[in-house]
Design a protein around this motif. Sequence first.
Motif, mmCIF file in Angstrom:
data_model
loop_
_atom_site.group_PDB
_atom_site.id
_atom_site.type_symbol
_atom_site.label_atom_id
_atom_site.label_comp_id
_atom_site.label_asym_id
_atom_site.label_seq_id
_atom_site.Cartn_x
_atom_site.Cartn_y
_atom_site.Cartn_z
ATOM 1 N N PRO A 111 -7.330 -8.467 5.151
ATOM 2 C CA PRO A 111 -7.775 -7.293 5.912
ATOM 3 C C PRO A 111 -7.058 -7.161 7.254
ATOM 4 N N LEU A 112 -6.679 -8.277 7.854
ATOM 5 C CA LEU A 112 -5.966 -8.214 9.126
ATOM 6 C C LEU A 112 -4.597 -7.571 8.962
ATOM 7 N N VAL A 113 -3.886 -7.928 7.904
ATOM 8 C CA VAL A 113 -2.558 -7.353 7.660
ATOM 9 C C VAL A 113 -2.677 -5.856 7.385
ATOM 10 N N VAL A 114 -3.676 -5.445 6.620
ATOM 11 C CA VAL A 114 -3.855 -4.024 6.321
ATOM 12 C C VAL A 114 -4.235 -3.257 7.590
ATOM 13 N N ALA A 115 -5.124 -3.819 8.398
ATOM 14 C CA ALA A 115 -5.537 -3.154 9.641
ATOM 15 C C ALA A 115 -4.360 -3.010 10.598
ATOM 16 N N LEU A 116 -3.573 -4.061 10.748
ATOM 17 C CA LEU A 116 -2.406 -3.987 11.628
ATOM 18 C C LEU A 116 -1.350 -3.033 11.080
ATOM 19 N N GLY A 117 -1.183 -3.013 9.764
ATOM 20 C CA GLY A 117 -0.227 -2.085 9.160
ATOM 21 C C GLY A 117 -0.625 -0.634 9.377
ATOM 22 N N CYS A 118 -1.902 -0.348 9.264
ATOM 23 C CA CYS A 118 -2.376 1.015 9.481
ATOM 24 C C CYS A 118 -2.237 1.409 10.954
ATOM 25 N N ALA A 119 -2.564 0.503 11.856
ATOM 26 C CA ALA A 119 -2.394 0.786 13.283
ATOM 27 C C ALA A 119 -0.920 0.983 13.628
ATOM 28 N N GLY A 168 3.821 10.497 7.960
ATOM 29 C CA GLY A 168 2.836 11.072 8.871
ATOM 30 C C GLY A 168 1.672 11.703 8.136
ATOM 31 N N ILE A 169 1.976 12.407 7.068
ATOM 32 C CA ILE A 169 0.900 13.049 6.299
ATOM 33 C C ILE A 169 -0.011 12.004 5.673
ATOM 34 N N VAL A 170 0.582 10.984 5.087
ATOM 35 C CA VAL A 170 -0.223 9.922 4.475
ATOM 36 C C VAL A 170 -1.046 9.197 5.542
ATOM 37 N N THR A 171 -0.440 8.920 6.677
ATOM 38 C CA THR A 171 -1.153 8.221 7.745
ATOM 39 C C THR A 171 -2.318 9.043 8.266
ATOM 40 N N VAL A 172 -2.083 10.322 8.513
ATOM 41 C CA VAL A 172 -3.133 11.171 9.067
ATOM 42 C C VAL A 172 -4.261 11.393 8.065
ATOM 43 N N VAL A 210 -8.668 4.173 5.175
ATOM 44 C CA VAL A 210 -8.185 2.795 5.035
ATOM 45 C C VAL A 210 -8.802 1.923 6.121
ATOM 46 N N GLU A 211 -8.825 2.425 7.351
ATOM 47 C CA GLU A 211 -9.410 1.630 8.437
ATOM 48 C C GLU A 211 -10.903 1.409 8.238
ATOM 49 N N LEU A 212 -11.616 2.412 7.733
ATOM 50 C CA LEU A 212 -13.040 2.216 7.425
ATOM 51 C C LEU A 212 -13.226 1.166 6.334
#
Length: 144
Positions: free
Chosen positions: A22-30, A80-84, A90-92
Motif C-alpha cells: 500500500p505504501l508503494v501504491v500511495a506514493l505512486g499515486c501522489a 493526467g486524465i487517469v490520475t484525475v 485509488v487513494e481511498l
Amino acid sequence: MADSATRPSIAMASRRQGGWYPLVVALGCAAAYGVFLLLPYYVNHLDAFPLEEVAAGDHHPKDLWPLDTALGGIVFRLGGIVTVLVGPGVELGVLAWALLWLHRDRAAPWRLRGTSLVAAVVASSTLVWLVTPFGTALMKWWLD
C-alpha cells in the motif's frame, strides 16, 4: 532450539513484508499528481495567476507544455486524465487497505506496522490535498 510455538509463522512473516504494497501504491499515486498536475502548473508559471483564473480555464492545458508537444500530448494527456479520474479512488482504496492491515496486525510491534501507517498517512494527506482550494483548482484546470 526454539519451540514451534515461539517461531513466527510463514503467514506472519509475509504479512510483515506486505505493508510495503500500500505504501508503494500511495506514493505512486501522489507522484502521479506531482508529475501530471503540479509539474505543468509550475513549469508554465501558472502560479503567477490567481487560482480562480486558472480554474476558470483562462490558461487551457492543451495550449501549454507538455501537451503542446507530440509525446506530451499522448503521455501527459492520458496520464493526467487517469490520475484525475482514478486517483482519488485509488487513494481511498489504499487508505482502507493500510488501515485494514494496521488493524489486522495490531498485535505486532510498531516498527513492523510502520509501513502501513506511513501508507495511511500518505493516502490521507493526498486526499486532503485534493479538497484544498489549490487541489480543486488544479483538478478543474486539468479537466477544462
